[in-house]
Enzyme design. Sequence first.
Site, short mmCIF file in Angstrom:
data_model
loop_
_atom_site.label_atom_id
_atom_site.label_comp_id
_atom_site.label_asym_id
_atom_site.label_seq_id
_atom_site.Cartn_x
_atom_site.Cartn_y
_atom_site.Cartn_z
N PRO A 188 42.81 46.52 45.71
CA PRO A 188 41.73 46.87 46.62
C PRO A 188 40.88 45.67 47.02
CG PRO A 188 41.90 48.52 44.92
CD PRO A 188 42.82 47.41 44.53
N GLU A 189 40.84 45.38 48.31
CA GLU A 189 40.00 44.33 48.86
C GLU A 189 38.92 45.02 49.69
OE1 GLU A 189 42.24 41.16 50.68
OE2 GLU A 189 44.00 41.62 49.49
N HIS A 216 46.50 57.71 33.26
CA HIS A 216 45.71 56.53 33.58
C HIS A 216 44.31 56.87 34.06
CE1 HIS A 216 49.95 55.16 33.97
NE2 HIS A 216 49.49 54.14 33.29
N ARG A 253 46.66 49.80 35.73
CA ARG A 253 46.79 48.62 34.88
C ARG A 253 45.57 48.34 34.03
NH1 ARG A 253 49.35 44.39 38.99
NH2 ARG A 253 48.84 42.94 37.33
N ARG A 297 49.32 32.07 43.92
CA ARG A 297 49.37 33.31 44.69
C ARG A 297 50.20 33.13 45.94
NH1 ARG A 297 44.38 33.81 41.83
NH2 ARG A 297 45.28 35.22 40.34
#
Length: 280
Positions: free
Chosen positions: A2-3, A93, A114, A267
């Site tokens: 998520p940005e 999760h 995660r 990256r």
Amino acid sequence: MPELPEVETMRRGVLAIVGGRITAVERVPCAVRPIAVRPRVDAFRRRAVGRIVAAVERLGKRVVLRLDNADAIVFEPRMTGLVLLADPPDREHLRFRLRLRGVRNRELLYWDQRGLGSVRMFRPAELDAALGSGTLGPDALNVTAAQLRDRLRTVRRPVKVALLDQHLLAGVGNLYASEILHVARIHPTQRCHRLTEAAWRRLHTALRSVLEEAIRYEGSTLADGTYRNVLNDPGGYQNHHRVYDRAGELCPTCRRVPIQRIVQAQRSTFFCPQCQGRTR
DNA sequence: CCCCAGTCCTGCGGGC
DNA sequence: TGCCCGCAGGACTGGG
């Protein structure tokens, strides 16, 4: 992943609980290692229960619930975190739950595959110290062209790497950095201090247009990605990516050259060697 | 200050 | 078919 566009989409969805009163705070026992919650849940609960959610804000890539006493609950999704008002993708999760009264949605969930994300509660001064303007750069959606240029023009790092530094500019992550530079026609290895005035203007225009377009599509949900809005529906911007994860495909702008993948600061970066210049 | 490499974490896909 | 390894990257830390 998520940005800014994904977190802004979350924020808009979470606005539905403004006016609700928090009646319970639970760290949900899940099958995997617990995420970071600060302070500890009992102290968190003492401070949060009974408070009303007064506003929902976004600080870079974080969703902030502003309470009626000015305390803040901050959700930081990092790679796979989701703030949900609907059923989560799975139960194992699911990490955290706020129960609410006085609004249609009776609970707000934090789900994180995660588990790199966190849920934290801050007093106003603590929030400013941790995520204020002394720490976080100006927001990528609101920054002016002059602010952007003045903030970055002395940086010697490659522009793609600088765009990821939240202390310089808040909200852009790895996916949108490549997309923005492609629209701006700037080579990702070009160093900030060598950019021309025209390049800064193109970068600012591209920043706004790409982020706003991505918000209109409610963000990007990648093939292996987990991103969902608060109703657990996927975004649509992945179908409009120009370069991200498209190495080998023809550039959608020039239609002559394949998109190239390089690694910067460990990256992936994607770009068109034709449209984004060869002189760096 | 600047920059890079390592770390956390889980799931997935490639290679054998 | 199964297993291992590497990769994905946001933010932080430690070191040069």
